[in-house]
Design a protein around this motif. Structure first.
Motif, PDB file in Angstrom:
ATOM      1  N   GLN A 101       0.825  -1.204   0.000  1.00  0.00           N
ATOM      2  CA  GLN A 101       0.000   0.000   0.000  1.00  0.00           C
ATOM      3  C   GLN A 101       0.863   1.260   0.000  1.00  0.00           C
ATOM      4  O   GLN A 101       0.619   2.195   0.762  1.00  0.00           O
ATOM      5  CB  GLN A 101      -0.939   0.016   1.206  1.00  0.00           C
ATOM      6  CG  GLN A 101      -1.912  -1.154   1.255  1.00  0.00           C
ATOM      7  CD  GLN A 101      -2.907  -1.011   2.398  1.00  0.00           C
ATOM      8  OE1 GLN A 101      -3.632  -0.023   2.511  1.00  0.00           O
ATOM      9  NE2 GLN A 101      -2.942  -2.010   3.268  1.00  0.00           N
ATOM     10  N   LEU A 102       1.888   1.271  -0.857  1.00  0.00           N
ATOM     11  CA  LEU A 102       2.714   2.463  -0.972  1.00  0.00           C
ATOM     12  C   LEU A 102       2.056   3.480  -1.902  1.00  0.00           C
ATOM     13  O   LEU A 102       1.153   3.156  -2.676  1.00  0.00           O
ATOM     14  CB  LEU A 102       4.097   2.085  -1.498  1.00  0.00           C
ATOM     15  CG  LEU A 102       4.923   1.166  -0.591  1.00  0.00           C
ATOM     16  CD1 LEU A 102       6.253   0.833  -1.250  1.00  0.00           C
ATOM     17  CD2 LEU A 102       5.155   1.811   0.763  1.00  0.00           C
ATOM     18  N   GLN A 103       2.536   4.700  -1.836  1.00  0.00           N
ATOM     19  CA  GLN A 103       2.031   5.772  -2.683  1.00  0.00           C
ATOM     20  C   GLN A 103       3.189   6.459  -3.388  1.00  0.00           C
ATOM     21  O   GLN A 103       4.363   6.231  -3.067  1.00  0.00           O
ATOM     22  CB  GLN A 103       1.225   6.778  -1.852  1.00  0.00           C
ATOM     23  CG  GLN A 103      -0.020   6.185  -1.222  1.00  0.00           C
ATOM     24  CD  GLN A 103      -0.835   7.210  -0.455  1.00  0.00           C
ATOM     25  OE1 GLN A 103      -0.406   8.345  -0.224  1.00  0.00           O
ATOM     26  NE2 GLN A 103      -2.038   6.814  -0.037  1.00  0.00           N
ATOM     27  N   VAL A 104       2.858   7.296  -4.348  1.00  0.00           N
ATOM     28  CA  VAL A 104       3.856   8.050  -5.102  1.00  0.00           C
ATOM     29  C   VAL A 104       3.491   9.522  -5.027  1.00  0.00           C
ATOM     30  O   VAL A 104       2.330   9.895  -5.235  1.00  0.00           O
ATOM     31  CB  VAL A 104       3.915   7.600  -6.574  1.00  0.00           C
ATOM     32  CG1 VAL A 104       4.893   8.468  -7.362  1.00  0.00           C
ATOM     33  CG2 VAL A 104       4.326   6.133  -6.663  1.00  0.00           C
ATOM     34  N   GLU A 105       4.483  10.336  -4.723  1.00  0.00           N
ATOM     35  CA  GLU A 105       4.279  11.780  -4.689  1.00  0.00           C
ATOM     36  C   GLU A 105       5.092  12.423  -5.799  1.00  0.00           C
ATOM     37  O   GLU A 105       6.285  12.135  -5.953  1.00  0.00           O
ATOM     38  CB  GLU A 105       4.687  12.356  -3.337  1.00  0.00           C
ATOM     39  CG  GLU A 105       4.398  13.847  -3.197  1.00  0.00           C
ATOM     40  CD  GLU A 105       4.703  14.380  -1.811  1.00  0.00           C
ATOM     41  OE1 GLU A 105       5.773  15.016  -1.647  1.00  0.00           O
ATOM     42  OE2 GLU A 105       3.894  14.136  -0.888  1.00  0.00           O
ATOM     43  N   ALA A 106       4.441  13.282  -6.586  1.00  0.00           N
ATOM     44  CA  ALA A 106       5.097  13.980  -7.691  1.00  0.00           C
ATOM     45  C   ALA A 106       4.906  15.472  -7.510  1.00  0.00           C
ATOM     46  O   ALA A 106       3.996  15.927  -6.807  1.00  0.00           O
ATOM     47  CB  ALA A 106       4.538  13.519  -9.037  1.00  0.00           C
TER      48      ALA A 106
ATOM     49  N   GLY B 191      11.219   6.097  -0.905  1.00  0.00           N
ATOM     50  CA  GLY B 191      12.307   6.989  -1.279  1.00  0.00           C
ATOM     51  C   GLY B 191      12.825   6.774  -2.684  1.00  0.00           C
ATOM     52  O   GLY B 191      13.707   7.509  -3.131  1.00  0.00           O
ATOM     53  N   GLN B 192      12.292   5.785  -3.399  1.00  0.00           N
ATOM     54  CA  GLN B 192      12.754   5.465  -4.752  1.00  0.00           C
ATOM     55  C   GLN B 192      12.245   6.510  -5.752  1.00  0.00           C
ATOM     56  O   GLN B 192      11.058   6.794  -5.805  1.00  0.00           O
ATOM     57  CB  GLN B 192      12.250   4.077  -5.136  1.00  0.00           C
ATOM     58  CG  GLN B 192      12.768   3.542  -6.435  1.00  0.00           C
ATOM     59  CD  GLN B 192      12.344   2.087  -6.620  1.00  0.00           C
ATOM     60  OE1 GLN B 192      11.310   1.669  -6.118  1.00  0.00           O
ATOM     61  NE2 GLN B 192      13.139   1.326  -7.325  1.00  0.00           N
ATOM     62  N   PRO B 193      13.139   7.106  -6.565  1.00  0.00           N
ATOM     63  CA  PRO B 193      12.683   8.089  -7.564  1.00  0.00           C
ATOM     64  C   PRO B 193      12.045   7.387  -8.753  1.00  0.00           C
ATOM     65  O   PRO B 193      12.466   6.307  -9.160  1.00  0.00           O
ATOM     66  CB  PRO B 193      13.978   8.810  -7.968  1.00  0.00           C
ATOM     67  CG  PRO B 193      15.061   7.813  -7.709  1.00  0.00           C
ATOM     68  CD  PRO B 193      14.605   6.989  -6.533  1.00  0.00           C
ATOM     69  N   LEU B 194      11.023   8.008  -9.325  1.00  0.00           N
ATOM     70  CA  LEU B 194      10.297   7.453 -10.458  1.00  0.00           C
ATOM     71  C   LEU B 194      10.027   8.552 -11.485  1.00  0.00           C
ATOM     72  O   LEU B 194       9.976   9.736 -11.148  1.00  0.00           O
ATOM     73  CB  LEU B 194       8.965   6.835 -10.024  1.00  0.00           C
ATOM     74  CG  LEU B 194       9.002   5.628  -9.074  1.00  0.00           C
ATOM     75  CD1 LEU B 194       7.593   5.279  -8.634  1.00  0.00           C
ATOM     76  CD2 LEU B 194       9.671   4.447  -9.736  1.00  0.00           C
ATOM     77  N   LYS B 195       9.837   8.123 -12.725  1.00  0.00           N
ATOM     78  CA  LYS B 195       9.411   9.018 -13.798  1.00  0.00           C
ATOM     79  C   LYS B 195       7.967   8.664 -14.149  1.00  0.00           C
ATOM     80  O   LYS B 195       7.683   7.548 -14.551  1.00  0.00           O
ATOM     81  CB  LYS B 195      10.315   8.856 -15.019  1.00  0.00           C
ATOM     82  CG  LYS B 195      10.052   9.874 -16.117  1.00  0.00           C
ATOM     83  CD  LYS B 195      10.629  11.234 -15.773  1.00  0.00           C
ATOM     84  CE  LYS B 195      12.137  11.243 -15.809  1.00  0.00           C
ATOM     85  NZ  LYS B 195      12.718  12.564 -15.603  1.00  0.00           N
TER      86      LYS B 195
END
Length: 487
Positions: A335-340, A405-409
């Motif tokens: 249940q992780l999320q991504v913040e941009a 903490g993993q960066p994503l595009k």
């Protein structure tokens, strides 16, 4: 370059690639004029001669005639993959022949009569697993070659045998209107409802539970004992508490006697004095119980408030932990999320979805919402990671391949539309001038390069806005970079 392509290139060098009697795959920008010896030529198989082809929306047939022998290549029109074990019947002016393709979609037979005249009618029936097609056309013979050749108009002639060795696959697409997307930088964060920070309420000493402290990476269940908290009062503190207990006990005895005396003469004195004396005794009795309870406090278990993975553990046996110290951190990796961050604040109102790619795996993101406060002149956006599709990966494993903490595009889709030809991102390669190029298959053995302009649609798809024909095309998706190296 993937393992399949490396294996294909190695096979070309060892077996003799069908298309290359010369070393046509040169290293870009390198000058070999001063090498000690020229590269050895690669011997091509005997597949030259005259050639013809037939096409339908599903099947592409290529015939190569040499010394009265027909070599027939059967491929799927859409993706250029071979049609294995196909039964094919060719008929022209009352003459017929039957042949069956092998596992590589290739069949051979004697067919000298096909060379007798040009422009003759040809009827082809193809039957295979998932294929039942009828192709009708005219034989238009042309002199063929066994060499991969760069033609004068910039296109490349690539023999069918070489296409199979190099794994040249295609996809069909046509101009259409699709949702426009923007690319944003994001980072993996925790879900506030699926993460926890474990802290002691008081200053206490740590003891290990029966199975020891859980370490980083351990999976724990809600209610599991993580540590034992033992009161850390010193002997001096205990002595002070005992003195206070004795003092309060003495005051309580006097207060109860006073309350009993006043109660006995309640009719003589005001009732409020009787009530005040009783209230004083009750207050002292409560203080005494609290002091006794604190002095006799027993070790208490520290429990996990949710199920998940231990992401941080800062504990040791006998450690003195102060109130507020972070002992454990727990996250639920599913249940992780991504913040941009969006530097155009108007993007938030246009978002319809998003995707990202990690280690070749495409993840679908669902837009939760945006902050109403800028951070470093950018608007924070929050996405949740959807479970993988059952056909693409294990259900529920979408977020578990991510780490905090993993960066994503991110490729974020919007409500704004754009006109163009959507293609897989692998279809776009750079030419010798480092310009984005798409190779289009215009015939069974001919590929034409198109310099294009494009935009990203999602993690796996781009849309070509300029440079392609305004019609349906077959674009190369695998090994397109090798076509650019043919000289």
């Amino acid at each position: 370059m993937n393992n399949y392509l490396i294996a294909a290139l190695s096979g070309c060098l060892l077996m003799g690639m069908a298309s290359l009697p010369l070393a046509v795959f040169a290293h870009g920008g390198e000058d070999h004029s001063h090498d000690d010896a020229p590269p050895a030529p690669i011997i091509a198989p005997n597949n030259s001669g005259i050639r013809w082809e037939l096409q339908s929306p599903d099947v592409e047939l290529l015939g190569a005639l040499h010394d009265g022998k027909l070599t027939l290549y059967a491929s799927h029109f859409r993706d250029n993959t071979p049609i294995p074990n196909a039964n094919i019947e060719l008929e022209s002016k009352g003459q017929k022949l039957l042949l069956q393709t092998d596992a590589n979609g290739i069949g051979e037979t004697e067919a000298a009569w096909l060379q007798q005249a040009d422009k003759r009618e040809l009827l082809a029936t193809v039957q295979a697993k998932g294929v039942n097609d009828l192709l009708v056309g005219k034989l238009a013979f042309s002199n063929g070659t066994a060499q991969a050749t760069r033609l004068t108009d910039g296109s490349v002639f690539m023999p069918q045998a070489s296409q199979q060795i190099l794994g040249l696959h295609t996809t069909t697409s046509k101009p259409q209107t699709v949702a426009q997307s923007v690319t944003l930088n994001g980072v993996v964060v925790t879900d506030p409802n699926a993460s926890a920070v474990i802290q002691p309420p008081l200053s206490e000493r740590l003891l290990a539970p029966q199975n020891g402290f859980p370490s980083i990476g351990s999976r724990v269940k809600k209610g599991q004992i993580l540590a034992i908290l033992e009161p850390a009062a010193s002997n001096t503190d205990k002595g002070d508490q005992q003195d206070k207990i004795a003092e309060v006990r003495s005051e309580l005895a006097l207060a109860e006697k006073n309350a009993a005396r006043l109660t006995s003469i309640a009719g003589v004195i005001p009732q409020m004095e009787v009530d005040a004396a009783r209230n004083t005794a009750d207050t002292l009795n409560a203080r005494l119980k609290a002091l006794q309870s604190h002095l006799a406090q027993q070790p208490q278990p520290l429990l996990a408030p949710l199920s998940g993975i231990i992401s941080s553990a800062k504990v040791a046996l006998g450690q003195q932990a102060n109130a507020g110290d972070v002992l454990f951190e727990i996250i639920d990796p599913a249940q992780l999320q991504v913040e941009a961050l969006a530097y155009d604040a108007t993007v938030a109102a246009q978002i319809t979805g998003a995707t990202t790619t990690l280690n070749g795996q495409t993840l679908t993101l669902d837009f939760i919402g945006s902050s109403q406060q800028l951070r470093n002149q950018a608007l924070p956006l929050r996405f949740t990671v959807l479970p993988l599709h059952p056909l693409r990966g294990r259900a529920g494993m979408g977020a578990s391949i991510l780490t905090v903490g993993q960066p994503l595009k991110l490729a974020v889709q919007t409500r704004t539309s754009i006109q163009g030809t959507p293609l897989p991102a692998s279809s776009v390669v750079n030419n010798n001038q480092q310009q984005p190029t798409v190779w289009v298959k215009t015939a069974a053995e001919r590929f034409t390069p198109h310099t294009v302009k494009l935009q990203t649609l999602d993690a796996d798809t781009v849309i070509i806005t300029e440079g392609l024909p305004n019609s349906s095309i077959r674009a190369v998706t695998n090994s397109a970079v090798l076509l650019s190296q043919v000289r």
